[in-house]
Write an enzyme that holds these catalytic residues in place. Structure first.
Site, PDB file in Angstrom:
ATOM      1  N   ASP A 251      -8.996   0.687 -23.670  1.00 30.37           N
ATOM      2  CA  ASP A 251      -9.682  -0.574 -23.927  1.00 30.37           C
ATOM      3  C   ASP A 251     -10.846  -0.790 -22.958  1.00 30.37           C
ATOM      4  O   ASP A 251     -10.691  -0.646 -21.739  1.00 30.37           O
ATOM      5  CB  ASP A 251      -8.692  -1.731 -23.806  1.00 30.37           C
ATOM      6  CG  ASP A 251      -9.324  -3.082 -24.072  1.00 30.37           C
ATOM      7  OD1 ASP A 251      -9.798  -3.300 -25.197  1.00 30.37           O
ATOM      8  OD2 ASP A 251      -9.362  -3.902 -23.137  1.00 30.37           O
ATOM      9  N   GLU A 288     -13.007   2.777 -25.834  1.00 29.83           N
ATOM     10  CA  GLU A 288     -13.828   1.686 -26.334  1.00 29.83           C
ATOM     11  C   GLU A 288     -14.865   1.411 -25.252  1.00 29.83           C
ATOM     12  O   GLU A 288     -14.519   1.115 -24.112  1.00 29.83           O
ATOM     13  CB  GLU A 288     -13.011   0.425 -26.592  1.00 29.83           C
ATOM     14  CG  GLU A 288     -13.879  -0.700 -27.144  1.00 29.83           C
ATOM     15  CD  GLU A 288     -13.335  -2.096 -26.879  1.00 29.83           C
ATOM     16  OE1 GLU A 288     -13.863  -3.048 -27.488  1.00 29.83           O
ATOM     17  OE2 GLU A 288     -12.407  -2.246 -26.075  1.00 29.83           O
TER      18      GLU A 288
END
Length: 581
Positions: A251, A288
């Site tokens: 993330d 990401e």
């Protein structure tokens, strides 16, 4: 250099002067080593299911183990041991899947099924195989405070949220996925900790000065950071080794603050590569990133970090604007149709160009002669792009059937690794809204008020923003699986299944070479074309029918009945798309 063996109750806690182990009804003193690790000093009561915690200094309230594997009474309660070797794995024949050529499916366990559990999700794996999915990507499962949450408020990274079924159910789910021929990618959050139940700063220097968008910075490069880095690396390896996961989605890696000589991401890539060599199957790392920097996925021997892939939001933005004509905020730069052409041919739209949303130049060019296209993971919808809208509304609300088919066509027939979001394949009408269940009244109120204020600043009507703390917000976000069986849902599901067949049949659709992609964008008529080798994708984003001269002879796919191919002409109705051979 080998790491010292640790006992099951050893804990790294350089901050407190005294640590005691509270286990069952007993309290056991602990002895501190020179490295800041504490070890029980005395006999321990028997029983594997005894809950335990740590008494720090003079506090008589036990706090959870930072490496807890189970939190049966929530993140403020005691921890419970979990033996991952107790599971009788059935995936001995599983050889893994590579990301190249694969399709990823992102889902949130709490809303994917009515039950919201891992065991319930396992009953839907046949559906995923029918639409060509190769990897299931689970949104974060780490323990958080409350019953339901997106998962990014986790505070105990090694524990699987109990409402989902805990770690034993997770192992069953992975086994079921592998039996169905599906790999599992786990979304992990190492850039911040949630607002409730984070006891790590009481143990040691897990955090450092400074904040990112979501909270205090994790200490990756300051005093004491070696053990914190080890904590992060061991968490990643736990999923890959103990839970047999096939990959990790990392993330918001742009929020990892690390000035070390070797960045954490590169260190992670090294250790995961070693683990992959040991287990004899691919283990994939997907970042990401908001940086548009190919260094993340450039091999280490070429000076990069050595991750396998990264999300590319530019593809989403270009597709979204082309189909919806929404140009607010960060969508503004993607208004011309040629933005989609650039993204498909060069990977990033912002590759050093001026970003009006950021007010500065952004991104780095991709070496398209060297980098394979599959290193970019793309989508037309995902949890962020839906859930971070004020109402959590999907494309289903604003696009007609042909346009939804075009979104699928561009994603699944494009050059990159496609990722689908739960329910998009049957035109789910249910939103995916931002929901929380903070038990603390003040925190819940602050979360709701902050959400409303954020969207009010962006020009949204505050009355449209659902209260994230309202249980109905969570309930509304659950998929209605009956929609897949009739009407619009059944029609779109047939579209996804046909595109899945074509991806298996036509090697052009999984060709990883940027050189095999050539696009055109007719701004006046609203026609976009993308050559994939000998195949041609054609999309009419305009409101009128168009006739196009073509040399292709076979219509492999059409979004609807308004598409017709004659001897030398392709006719596309408004919003229609086609794939030609």
């Amino acid at each position: 250099m080998s790491r010292p063996a640790r006992g099951p109750y050893d804990v790294w806690a350089p901050f407190p002067e005294r640590v005691r182990l509270a286990i069952g009804d007993a309290v056991v003193p602990m002895t501190r080593g020179d490295d800041g690790w504490w070890t029980p000093d005395g006999p321990l009561p028997g029983g594997a299911d005894l809950d335990y915690g740590y008494l720090l200094d003079d506090d008589e309230h036990p706090v959870p183990d930072p490496r807890s594997r189970r939190q049966p009474r929530g993140v403020h309660g005691r921890s419970r041991r979990f033996d991952p070797s107790a599971h009788a794995w059935q995936d001995g024949a599983w050889t893994g899947r590579q990301l190249a050529g694969a399709v990823v499916y992102e889902l949130h366990l709490g809303t994917f099924t009515p039950e919201g559990t891992l065991d319930a999700a396992a009953t839907r794996l046949g559906h995923l195989r029918s639409i060509g999915v190769d990897f299931v990507e689970l949104m974060p499962v780490n323990a958080f405070n409350g019953t339901h949450n997106w998962g990014y408020d986790g505070v105990l990274w090694f524990a699987v949220h109990e409402e989902y079924g805990g770690p034993a159910a997770y192992q069953r789910f992975v086994d079921a996925c592998h039996a169905a021929g599906l790999g599992v990618i786990q979304d992990v959050v190492h850039n911040h900790l949630g607002p409730s139940g984070n006891y790590l700063p009481r143990f040691g220097p897990y955090l450092k000065q400074g904040r990112n968008t979501w909270g205090d910075l994790v200490n990756l490069d300051d005093e004491g950071s070696a053990e914190v880095r080890r904590y992060v690396l061991d968490n990643a390896l736990m999923f890959l080794r103990d839970l047999h996961v096939d990959g990790l989605r990392l993330d918001a890696v742009h929020a990892l603050s690390d000035e070390s000589a070797t960045h954490l991401l590169e260190e992670l890539a090294v250790e995961v590569a070693a683990a992959s060599a040991h287990v004899g199957r691919p283990l994939t790392l997907i970042a990401e990133s908001d940086l548009n920097d190919p260094r993340l996925v450039t091999p280490r021997e070429a000076g990069g970090y050595g991750l396998d892939a990264q999300w590319s939001d530019d593809f989403h933005h270009a597709v979204h604007v082309a189909l919806t004509r929404e140009t607010d905020g960060y969508y503004a730069d993607f208004e011309p149709l040629c933005a989609l052409a650039k993204v498909c041919e060069r990977g990033f739209f912002h590759d050093g160009t001026f970003s009006s949303f950021r007010g500065r130049d952004h991104g780095v060019p991709i070496d398209t002669a060297a980098m394979p296209t599959w290193r970019l993971v793309v989508c037309s919808q995902n949890h962020d792009q839906i859930g971070n809208r004020a109402r959590g509304d999907r494309l289903t609300e604003v696009l007609d059937d042909d346009q939804l088919g075009c979104a699928a066509l561009l994603t699944l027939a494009g050059p990159f690794t496609p990722m689908l979001f739960q329910g998009e394949e049957f035109a789910a009408s249910t939103p995916f809204q931002f929901f929380t269940s903070h038990p603390e009244e003040d925190l819940g109120r602050a979360t709701a008020e902050g959400r409303i204020a954020e969207f009010e600043r962006m020009g949204w009507d505050p009355a449209e923003v659902p209260d994230p703390q309202d249980p109905a917000t969570f309930a509304r976000s659950k998929l209605d699986w009956s929609e897949a069986g009739s009407g619009r849902g059944a029609r779109l599901l047939a579209t996804y299944r046909r595109l899945a067949e074509l991806r298996r049949e036509r090697p052009e659709l999984t060709d990883p070479s940027f050189a095999s992609v050539a696009c055109t964008a007719d701004e006046d008529r609203g026609v976009f074309t993308m050559a994939r080798g000998d195949l041609l994708v054609v999309v009419n984003v305009g409101d009128g029918a168009v006739d196009l001269p073509v040399t292709h002879e076979e219509l492999l796919f059409a979004t609807g009945p308004s598409v017709a191919l004659t001897e030398d002409t392709l006719r596309l109705g408004p919003h229609a798309g086609a794939l030609l051979a």
